[in-house]
Design a protein around this motif. Structure first.
Motif, PDB file in Angstrom:
ATOM      1  N   UNK A 106     -14.747  47.190 -18.563  1.00  0.00           N
ATOM      2  CA  UNK A 106     -14.469  48.531 -17.504  1.00  0.00           C
ATOM      3  C   UNK A 106     -14.780  48.560 -16.316  1.00  0.00           C
ATOM      4  N   UNK A 107     -13.605  49.983 -15.528  1.00  0.00           N
ATOM      5  CA  UNK A 107     -14.431  50.336 -13.993  1.00  0.00           C
ATOM      6  C   UNK A 107     -15.398  51.119 -13.744  1.00  0.00           C
ATOM      7  N   UNK A 108     -15.624  51.664 -13.197  1.00  0.00           N
ATOM      8  CA  UNK A 108     -16.723  52.664 -12.958  1.00  0.00           C
ATOM      9  C   UNK A 108     -16.278  54.078 -13.167  1.00  0.00           C
ATOM     10  N   UNK A 109     -16.760  55.307 -13.614  1.00  0.00           N
ATOM     11  CA  UNK A 109     -16.299  56.489 -13.750  1.00  0.00           C
ATOM     12  C   UNK A 109     -15.440  57.197 -12.696  1.00  0.00           C
ATOM     13  N   UNK A 110     -13.969  57.328 -12.620  1.00  0.00           N
ATOM     14  CA  UNK A 110     -13.251  58.073 -12.051  1.00  0.00           C
ATOM     15  C   UNK A 110     -13.749  59.069 -11.646  1.00  0.00           C
ATOM     16  N   UNK A 111     -14.720  60.150 -10.763  1.00  0.00           N
ATOM     17  CA  UNK A 111     -14.972  61.455 -10.431  1.00  0.00           C
ATOM     18  C   UNK A 111     -13.727  62.461  -9.132  1.00  0.00           C
ATOM     19  N   UNK A 112     -12.735  61.173  -9.396  1.00  0.00           N
ATOM     20  CA  UNK A 112     -11.716  62.030  -7.833  1.00  0.00           C
ATOM     21  C   UNK A 112     -10.467  61.157  -8.442  1.00  0.00           C
ATOM     22  N   UNK A 113      -9.844  62.032  -9.232  1.00  0.00           N
ATOM     23  CA  UNK A 113      -8.866  61.985  -9.668  1.00  0.00           C
ATOM     24  C   UNK A 113      -7.383  61.584  -8.513  1.00  0.00           C
ATOM     25  N   UNK A 114      -7.596  62.161  -7.452  1.00  0.00           N
ATOM     26  CA  UNK A 114      -6.847  62.522  -6.406  1.00  0.00           C
ATOM     27  C   UNK A 114      -7.251  60.732  -6.089  1.00  0.00           C
ATOM     28  N   UNK A 115      -8.160  60.076  -6.255  1.00  0.00           N
ATOM     29  CA  UNK A 115      -7.909  58.524  -5.338  1.00  0.00           C
ATOM     30  C   UNK A 115      -7.579  57.573  -6.541  1.00  0.00           C
ATOM     31  N   UNK A 116      -7.480  57.975  -7.584  1.00  0.00           N
ATOM     32  CA  UNK A 116      -6.767  57.229  -8.611  1.00  0.00           C
ATOM     33  C   UNK A 116      -5.686  57.866  -9.181  1.00  0.00           C
ATOM     34  N   UNK A 117      -4.789  57.904  -8.827  1.00  0.00           N
ATOM     35  CA  UNK A 117      -3.542  58.540  -9.094  1.00  0.00           C
ATOM     36  C   UNK A 117      -2.332  57.183 -10.613  1.00  0.00           C
ATOM     37  N   UNK A 118      -2.892  56.102 -10.719  1.00  0.00           N
ATOM     38  CA  UNK A 118      -2.172  55.167 -10.932  1.00  0.00           C
ATOM     39  C   UNK A 118      -3.108  54.593 -11.388  1.00  0.00           C
ATOM     40  N   UNK A 119      -3.965  54.679 -12.837  1.00  0.00           N
ATOM     41  CA  UNK A 119      -5.137  54.033 -13.636  1.00  0.00           C
ATOM     42  C   UNK A 119      -4.580  53.160 -14.905  1.00  0.00           C
ATOM     43  N   UNK A 120      -5.510  52.245 -14.604  1.00  0.00           N
ATOM     44  CA  UNK A 120      -5.165  50.893 -15.617  1.00  0.00           C
ATOM     45  C   UNK A 120      -5.906  50.766 -16.287  1.00  0.00           C
ATOM     46  N   UNK A 121      -5.599  50.068 -17.700  1.00  0.00           N
ATOM     47  CA  UNK A 121      -6.509  49.702 -18.924  1.00  0.00           C
ATOM     48  C   UNK A 121      -7.875  49.996 -18.114  1.00  0.00           C
ATOM     49  N   UNK A 122      -8.580  50.554 -18.486  1.00  0.00           N
ATOM     50  CA  UNK A 122     -10.161  49.454 -18.078  1.00  0.00           C
ATOM     51  C   UNK A 122     -10.600  51.022 -16.833  1.00  0.00           C
ATOM     52  N   UNK A 123      -9.992  52.146 -16.413  1.00  0.00           N
ATOM     53  CA  UNK A 123     -10.207  53.197 -16.067  1.00  0.00           C
ATOM     54  C   UNK A 123     -10.997  54.439 -17.076  1.00  0.00           C
ATOM     55  N   UNK A 124     -11.908  54.821 -16.691  1.00  0.00           N
ATOM     56  CA  UNK A 124     -12.070  55.847 -17.599  1.00  0.00           C
ATOM     57  C   UNK A 124     -13.001  56.812 -16.659  1.00  0.00           C
ATOM     58  N   UNK A 125     -13.057  58.776 -17.217  1.00  0.00           N
ATOM     59  CA  UNK A 125     -13.210  59.583 -16.559  1.00  0.00           C
ATOM     60  C   UNK A 125     -12.844  60.775 -17.263  1.00  0.00           C
ATOM     61  N   UNK A 126     -13.328  61.857 -16.962  1.00  0.00           N
ATOM     62  CA  UNK A 126     -13.577  62.874 -17.510  1.00  0.00           C
ATOM     63  C   UNK A 126     -11.927  63.659 -16.430  1.00  0.00           C
ATOM     64  N   UNK A 127     -11.476  65.074 -17.705  1.00  0.00           N
ATOM     65  CA  UNK A 127     -10.786  65.421 -17.090  1.00  0.00           C
ATOM     66  C   UNK A 127      -9.911  65.431 -16.054  1.00  0.00           C
ATOM     67  N   UNK A 128      -8.789  64.387 -16.174  1.00  0.00           N
ATOM     68  CA  UNK A 128      -7.565  63.713 -15.040  1.00  0.00           C
ATOM     69  C   UNK A 128      -6.662  65.107 -15.962  1.00  0.00           C
ATOM     70  N   UNK A 129      -5.821  65.526 -14.337  1.00  0.00           N
ATOM     71  CA  UNK A 129      -5.170  66.423 -14.086  1.00  0.00           C
ATOM     72  C   UNK A 129      -4.061  65.523 -15.156  1.00  0.00           C
ATOM     73  N   UNK A 130      -3.606  67.141 -15.409  1.00  0.00           N
ATOM     74  CA  UNK A 130      -2.268  67.205 -16.958  1.00  0.00           C
ATOM     75  C   UNK A 130      -2.522  66.121 -18.441  1.00  0.00           C
ATOM     76  N   UNK A 131      -3.716  66.198 -17.851  1.00  0.00           N
ATOM     77  CA  UNK A 131      -4.721  65.771 -19.490  1.00  0.00           C
ATOM     78  C   UNK A 131      -5.586  66.594 -19.603  1.00  0.00           C
ATOM     79  N   UNK A 132      -5.506  66.649 -21.590  1.00  0.00           N
ATOM     80  CA  UNK A 132      -6.532  67.786 -22.250  1.00  0.00           C
ATOM     81  C   UNK A 132      -7.623  67.380 -21.401  1.00  0.00           C
ATOM     82  N   UNK A 133      -8.780  68.045 -21.667  1.00  0.00           N
ATOM     83  CA  UNK A 133      -9.622  68.758 -20.765  1.00  0.00           C
ATOM     84  C   UNK A 133     -11.240  67.129 -21.901  1.00  0.00           C
ATOM     85  N   UNK A 134     -11.769  66.351 -20.924  1.00  0.00           N
ATOM     86  CA  UNK A 134     -12.510  65.609 -21.960  1.00  0.00           C
ATOM     87  C   UNK A 134     -12.272  64.480 -21.136  1.00  0.00           C
ATOM     88  N   UNK A 135     -13.402  63.688 -21.738  1.00  0.00           N
ATOM     89  CA  UNK A 135     -13.790  62.091 -21.706  1.00  0.00           C
ATOM     90  C   UNK A 135     -12.027  61.615 -21.519  1.00  0.00           C
TER      91      UNK A 135
END
Length: 373
Positions: free
Chosen positions: A33-62
């Motif tokens: 897995x990749x390090x936790x994404x804290x700024x989705x503006x810098x990771x707009x096209x995640x790939x398998x291995x990406x994770x974080x919390x509260x990505x815009x456009x997705x339900x709140x949470x992990x």
């Protein structure tokens, strides 16, 4: 995408680019897995291995890439539910209801009847608990075309004998994981393991390539369900794992009438509550064997009835997260059993409330049992 003819070098480069895009790994290579994404503006096209919390456009949470779907979309990942003993928790009942309602693609049910040499490895009697569990679903009027048959995984007399042990369950893993990856590599199969990972580990020895093609939700890999070291270390090192348990277990309560995830009876001790006590009546009033048996578990299973700590929750239910991203309040990459694992580190009263609302709505939906709402 149109692909023009190329020389050998161009073909290799194209294939490598596709593998990078899909986030898959070479056979035998760890699926990190990749390090936790804290700024989705810098990771707009995640790939398998990406994770974080509260990505815009997705339900709140992990958020777990490949698992968490956009707001309003349905989870379509196929699921393999693999447990050791089926009658000590309620995750199988919830999964059956989800499948019967058409809200989960439950594609495999595996029973892995082993524990660890410390407690006696071989538990052949546990296979019957899986068969009985599915029989309760059938007797309750569920849509059995959506609930697969029970497949038996690793059976052996000792940990050493269980290593690389072939089984119908291991072969099922290989087939279903590869079929889903071929169909939709961006939507990996979900594996939920509530016991020892012996069957999945043996499947890996048959085909190491499956490690990069699925996401594993594993309960208590760090402690109890990780004691079979060969299996737990192999799974932790090679698969993408979401781990849950040990010091961050579902919060236990001193009394059953204090439960916040499970339905509450009127009194503290099981022996003082009948099958229609308090919120248990919500289950028994439907008159279906599946839910009647749940209440029987509340009243008799050692995890829920005696002692000073009544466990409150779906103890092997990590995979509920796929349908309820807000289930967990925090998570972190941790080294567990020699691998880098995404380990859940916080479960709050608010998480408990959401879990109860969600699971009870599913279990109490009469349509799951062929009845009108």
């Amino acid at each position: 995408m149109a692909i023009s003819r190329s020389n050998g070098f161009g073909t290799v480069a194209f294939c490598l680019a596709v593998l990078c895009l899909l986030g898959s790994t070479a056979p035998g290579q760890a699926s990190r897995r990749n390090p936790r994404t804290t700024d989705w503006g810098q990771n707009q096209e995640p790939t398998v291995g990406d994770w974080g919390f509260d990505r815009p456009g997705y339900p709140p949470g992990l958020y777990v890439h490949g698992i968490t779907v956009k707001q309003g979309e349905a989870v379509t990942n196929p699921v393999i539910y693999d447990n050791d003993v089926y009658d000590d928790v309620f995750d199988d009942e919830w999964a059956y209801a989800m499948a019967s309602l058409g809200e989960m693609d439950l594609t495999g049910l595996i029973v892995t009847p082993v524990l660890t040499d410390f407690w006696g490895f071989s538990k052949p009697e546990w296979t019957q608990t899986a068969l009985d569990s599915r029989a309760n679903a059938e007797a309750s009027g569920m849509r059995m075309g959506r609930i697969p048959p029970i497949t038996v995984g690793t059976e052996a007399e000792s940990e050493q004998a269980g290593e690389r042990k072939g089984s119908a369950g291991a072969r099922l893993y290989v087939r279903l994981i590869n079929e889903q990856f071929e169909k939709d590599p961006g939507r990996p199969l979900i594996v939920n393991i509530g016991g020892q990972g012996a069957t999945l580990a043996s499947a890996y020895t048959l085909d190491p390539g499956i490690a990069g093609k699925c996401v594993v939700y594993h309960t208590d890999l760090k402690v109890y369900n990780g004691h079979y070291r060969w299996a737990s270390e192999l799974v932790a090192r090679h698969f993408r794992v979401v781990s849950w348990g040990d010091d961050h277990w579902w919060i236990p309560k001193p009394c059953q009438d204090q439960w916040r995830v499970l339905p509450r009876p009127e009194h503290c001790e099981a022996e003082d509550n009948g099958p229609s006590s308090g919120e248990w009546r919500l289950l028994t009033d439907l008159g279906v064997p599946l839910l009647d048996y749940m209440v029987l578990q509340f009243r008799n299973r050692p995890e829920y009835s005696p002692g000073e700590r009544k466990a409150d929750g779906y103890l092997d239910g990590t995979f509920i997260h796929a349908w309820l991203p807000g289930l967990f309040a925090d998570a972190a990459l941790m080294e567990i059993r020699g691998g880098e694992v995404l380990h859940v580190t916080s479960f709050t009263p608010e998480n408990e409330r959401r879990a109860k609302e969600f699971t009870m709505e599913v279990l109490l939906d009469p349509r799951a049992y062929g009845k009108e709402r």
